[in-house]
Every structure is written in C-alpha cells, then in structure tokens.
Design an enzyme around this catalytic site. Structure first.
Site, mmCIF file in Angstrom:
data_model
loop_
_atom_site.group_PDB
_atom_site.id
_atom_site.type_symbol
_atom_site.label_atom_id
_atom_site.label_comp_id
_atom_site.label_asym_id
_atom_site.label_seq_id
_atom_site.Cartn_x
_atom_site.Cartn_y
_atom_site.Cartn_z
ATOM 1 N N SER A 139 24.602 22.536 -20.106
ATOM 2 C CA SER A 139 25.529 21.445 -19.025
ATOM 3 C C SER A 139 26.895 21.412 -19.441
ATOM 4 O O SER A 139 27.314 21.571 -20.487
ATOM 5 C CB SER A 139 24.835 20.295 -19.032
ATOM 6 O OG SER A 139 25.633 19.060 -18.622
ATOM 7 N N TYR A 152 22.150 12.701 -24.364
ATOM 8 C CA TYR A 152 21.998 13.999 -23.473
ATOM 9 C C TYR A 152 23.372 14.713 -23.967
ATOM 10 O O TYR A 152 23.045 15.864 -23.825
ATOM 11 C CB TYR A 152 22.119 13.501 -21.938
ATOM 12 C CG TYR A 152 22.064 14.424 -20.989
ATOM 13 C CD1 TYR A 152 21.026 15.201 -20.761
ATOM 14 C CD2 TYR A 152 23.299 14.925 -20.320
ATOM 15 C CE1 TYR A 152 20.823 16.109 -19.833
ATOM 16 C CE2 TYR A 152 23.170 15.997 -19.393
ATOM 17 C CZ TYR A 152 21.885 16.710 -19.239
ATOM 18 O OH TYR A 152 22.068 17.651 -18.086
HETATM 19 N N1 LIG Z 1 21.365 18.535 -11.865
HETATM 20 C C1 LIG Z 1 22.354 18.298 -12.245
HETATM 21 O O1 LIG Z 1 23.641 17.767 -12.149
HETATM 22 C C2 LIG Z 1 22.532 19.093 -13.779
HETATM 23 C C3 LIG Z 1 23.781 19.493 -14.185
HETATM 24 C C4 LIG Z 1 23.962 20.272 -15.398
HETATM 25 C C5 LIG Z 1 22.743 20.655 -16.380
HETATM 26 N N2 LIG Z 1 21.490 20.460 -15.781
HETATM 27 C C6 LIG Z 1 20.234 20.735 -16.435
HETATM 28 O O2 LIG Z 1 19.578 21.579 -15.444
HETATM 29 C C7 LIG Z 1 18.252 21.384 -15.885
HETATM 30 C C8 LIG Z 1 17.492 21.261 -14.691
HETATM 31 O O3 LIG Z 1 17.665 19.984 -14.321
HETATM 32 P P1 LIG Z 1 17.378 19.522 -12.648
HETATM 33 O O4 LIG Z 1 18.536 18.883 -12.313
HETATM 34 O O5 LIG Z 1 16.745 20.646 -12.150
HETATM 35 O O6 LIG Z 1 16.211 18.304 -13.072
HETATM 36 P P2 LIG Z 1 14.694 17.955 -12.561
HETATM 37 O O7 LIG Z 1 15.071 18.239 -10.896
HETATM 38 O O8 LIG Z 1 14.913 16.542 -12.903
HETATM 39 O O9 LIG Z 1 13.789 18.940 -13.191
HETATM 40 C C9 LIG Z 1 13.802 18.821 -14.337
HETATM 41 C C10 LIG Z 1 12.444 19.641 -14.792
HETATM 42 O O10 LIG Z 1 12.275 19.624 -16.360
HETATM 43 C C11 LIG Z 1 10.715 19.311 -16.193
HETATM 44 N N3 LIG Z 1 10.510 18.604 -17.564
HETATM 45 C C12 LIG Z 1 11.299 17.663 -17.844
HETATM 46 N N4 LIG Z 1 10.473 17.482 -19.203
HETATM 47 C C13 LIG Z 1 9.377 18.128 -19.481
HETATM 48 C C14 LIG Z 1 8.720 18.422 -20.497
HETATM 49 N N5 LIG Z 1 8.409 17.759 -21.430
HETATM 50 N N6 LIG Z 1 7.618 19.423 -20.442
HETATM 51 C C15 LIG Z 1 7.656 20.214 -19.216
HETATM 52 N N7 LIG Z 1 8.491 20.177 -18.087
HETATM 53 C C16 LIG Z 1 9.547 19.204 -18.229
HETATM 54 C C17 LIG Z 1 10.273 18.628 -15.007
HETATM 55 O O11 LIG Z 1 8.929 18.930 -14.753
HETATM 56 P P3 LIG Z 1 7.760 17.695 -14.844
HETATM 57 O O12 LIG Z 1 8.305 16.664 -14.439
HETATM 58 O O13 LIG Z 1 6.697 18.466 -13.682
HETATM 59 O O14 LIG Z 1 7.294 17.967 -15.910
HETATM 60 C C18 LIG Z 1 11.096 19.252 -13.873
HETATM 61 O O15 LIG Z 1 10.543 20.348 -13.359
HETATM 62 C C19 LIG Z 1 18.212 20.493 -16.822
HETATM 63 O O16 LIG Z 1 18.282 21.238 -18.153
HETATM 64 C C20 LIG Z 1 19.482 19.756 -16.853
HETATM 65 O O17 LIG Z 1 19.934 19.083 -18.253
HETATM 66 C C21 LIG Z 1 21.373 19.651 -14.338
#
Ligand SMILES: NC(=O)c1ccc[n+]([C@@H]2O[C@H](COP(=O)([O-])OP(=O)(O)OC[C@H]3O[C@@H](n4cnc5c(N)ncnc54)[C@H](OP(=O)(O)O)[C@@H]3O)[C@@H](O)[C@H]2O)c1
Length: 255
Positions: A139, A152
């Site tokens: 990120s 985070y």
């Molecule tokens: N969205 C943004 O603005 C943004 C910006 C920068 C970076 N990111 C990064 O992008 C990545 C994905 O984020 P996203 O925005 O797509 O979030 P999201 O929609 O909340 O998805 C997060 C995913 O992680 C899984 N997860 C969380 N804890 C877990 C665990 N203990 N075991 C297995 N699976 C787990 C969740 O699955 P379950 O709930 O099914 O376990 C879900 O599929 C992350 O690394 C986040 O830090 C996001």
C-alpha cells in the site's frame, strides 16, 4: 498475456482486489487457488470463474494466520505445482500510538506480515522449481502515514522491506518478488475494516477523487492490470519493485 497452465495462489480472493485479480487471471487461462475465510464469498467468485468458462479454481477456506501449511499443500497437491503466490489478504484497523491495544497490534502484524513471511517461506521451494514469482499487495501506507493508521502503516512498511529483502535473497534462484502499492481502491475494505456503511464508503470515495492528479480513485481493474504485468514474463527483469498504483497521488503530498 496468457497464463495458460500457470498455477496462481491468491490469498484474500473472496473480496475486492484479490477477487477481481482471480477472475481476471482465470480468464487469461490461469489455474487459481482461491484462499479466504468466507466460504460463501469464495464460492461466488469460483462460480463467476466457472461461468466464464475459465479453468475451474480450487477453493481453500482457510485463515492465513493459522493455516499456511495447509494452504500451500492443498494447492500443490491439487494442481501439481505452484507458479505464482499473490499475498493479497490483509486487514485494516484504525489506531494511534497513544490508544492502541497491543493485542490489536499483534492481530494486524500476524495477518499482514507474519503470515506473508510464512506463506512465502513455504511456497519458495515450489516456486523455485517453476522459476515463478511472488507478488505482495502492499500500500502507499508503506510510504506515507495518515492519521489513526499506526499498525496498518507499520505492517505495509514491513511488507515493502520484506519484498525487497526476499527479492534480493531469491534472485539467484530465479524467483522474482515484487509488490504493488495501491492508493485508494474501491473495495469493501472500509466497510469491513472501518465499519463504514456502503453509503458512507461511497461518499468517502467521492470526496477523495480530488486528491488524485488523474481525477479519480482506483478500481480493482487498475490493480489487476498491474498484477498481470508484474507476474508475467514481460516483467522478467523486474524484481524488488514497489510498484505504485496511485493515480499520481503520492506526487501531491495530500494523501
Ligand atoms: N482498498 C484499498 O484502498 C487498498 C489500498 C491499498 C492497499 N490495499 C491492500 O489490498 C489488499 C486487499 O484489500 P481489499 O481492499 O481488496 O480488501 P477487502 O475487500 O477487505 O479484502 C480483503 C481480503 O483479505 C481476506 N482476509 C483477511 N484476513 C484474512 C485471513 N486471516 N485469512 C484469510 N483471508 C483473509 C478477506 O477474506 P475473508 O474475509 O474471506 O477471510 C478478503 O478476501 C490488502 O492487502 C490491502 O491492504 C487496499
């Protein structure tokens, strides 16, 4: 780019960036292992892939904190090899140094960092055999702090250093390691991590558009495009890269 006959393991494939990447790469021919804890959402993504006539994915309901060994073993036993590990799963939480519960700090670091190290360690022997690669979803929080984001931000700075360190150590084994560093991407993470309603999340996304020189926030198609490039053969000279997917946001010092 075609990923036919490639085996790609994606953590956090039940939602947001991971789910979109899973569907996108499946349509390019990849065999995907979908990892997450929520079986209903995993099955929905699996159905989406099957309905697109893409290779049938493997659904692995698992927690990356406790089930790393099973995740790698089930993938390799099912598909016979592993080409790419995408460490995407992570959790968001809000805290400051004055108020953080250390149990909360541990929960974030276990999920966002420790499990990435463990999965990578277990995957490396398999990825060495296929001369594949590893992609971490980090990120811009790894570069720039924002208020209430202590644990985070620390976790993503750690993922950046982990990416560079692993890239250096694995280069001679023919294994590349890169990260994408997205800015704001439209996903459910703010609803799950910050308890926003979907309407509040939409208003938040709308209000953030002006922070980006390109005039919009990111979409999952933006992250999938970057992932496709970095894990593909045309990026064979790229390792240890922290690849910004931020609409120029970091240039403005406003994020
Ligand atoms: N969205 C943004 O603005 C943004 C910006 C920068 C970076 N990111 C990064 O992008 C990545 C994905 O984020 P996203 O925005 O797509 O979030 P999201 O929609 O909340 O998805 C997060 C995913 O992680 C899984 N997860 C969380 N804890 C877990 C665990 N203990 N075991 C297995 N699976 C787990 C969740 O699955 P379950 O709930 O099914 O376990 C879900 O599929 C992350 O690394 C986040 O830090 C996001």
């Amino acid at each position: 780019m075609s990923f036919a006959n490639k085996v790609i393991l994606i953590t956090g494939a039940s939602s947001g960036i991971g789910a979109h990447a899973a569907v996108h790469l499946s349509k390019k021919g990849a065999n995907i292992a979908l990892v997450g804890r929520n079986i209903e959402r995993l099955n929905k993504i699996s159905d989406q892939i099957k309905n697109a006539n893409a290779p049938t994915p493997l659904v692995i309901r698992a927690d990356i904190v406790t089930d790393a060994e099973r995740i790698i073993n089930e993938t390799v036993n099912h598909f016979g090899k592993l080409d790419v590990l995408i460490n995407n799963a992570a959790i968001l939480s809000r805290n400051t140094v004055a108020h953080i519960e250390l149990a909360e700090y541990d929960r974030i670091m276990r999920t966002n960092v420790r499990s990435v190290i463990e999965l990578t360690k277990l995957a490396v022997p398999h990825i060495e055999k296929t001369k594949g690669n590893i992609l971490n979803v980090s990120s811009i929080a790894g570069f720039r702090v924002r208020p209430n984001s202590l644990a985070y931000s620390i976790s993503k700075a750690a993922v950046n250093q982990l990416t560079k360190s692993a890239a250096l150590d694995l280069a001679q084994k023919g294994v590349r390691v890169n990260a994408i560093c997205p800015a704001l991407i439209r996903t459910p993470i703010f609803e799950t991590g910050e308890n926003m309603s979907s309407q509040d999340a939409e208003e938040f996304f709308e209000s953030c558009k002006k922070l980006y020189p390109v005039g919009r926030i990111g979409e999952c198609s933006d992250t999938s495009a970057a992932i496709e490039f970095l894990i593909g053969d045309s990026a064979s000279f790229i390792t240890g890269s922290l690849f910004l997917v931020d609409g120029g946001g970091l240039l403005l010092h406003k994020l």
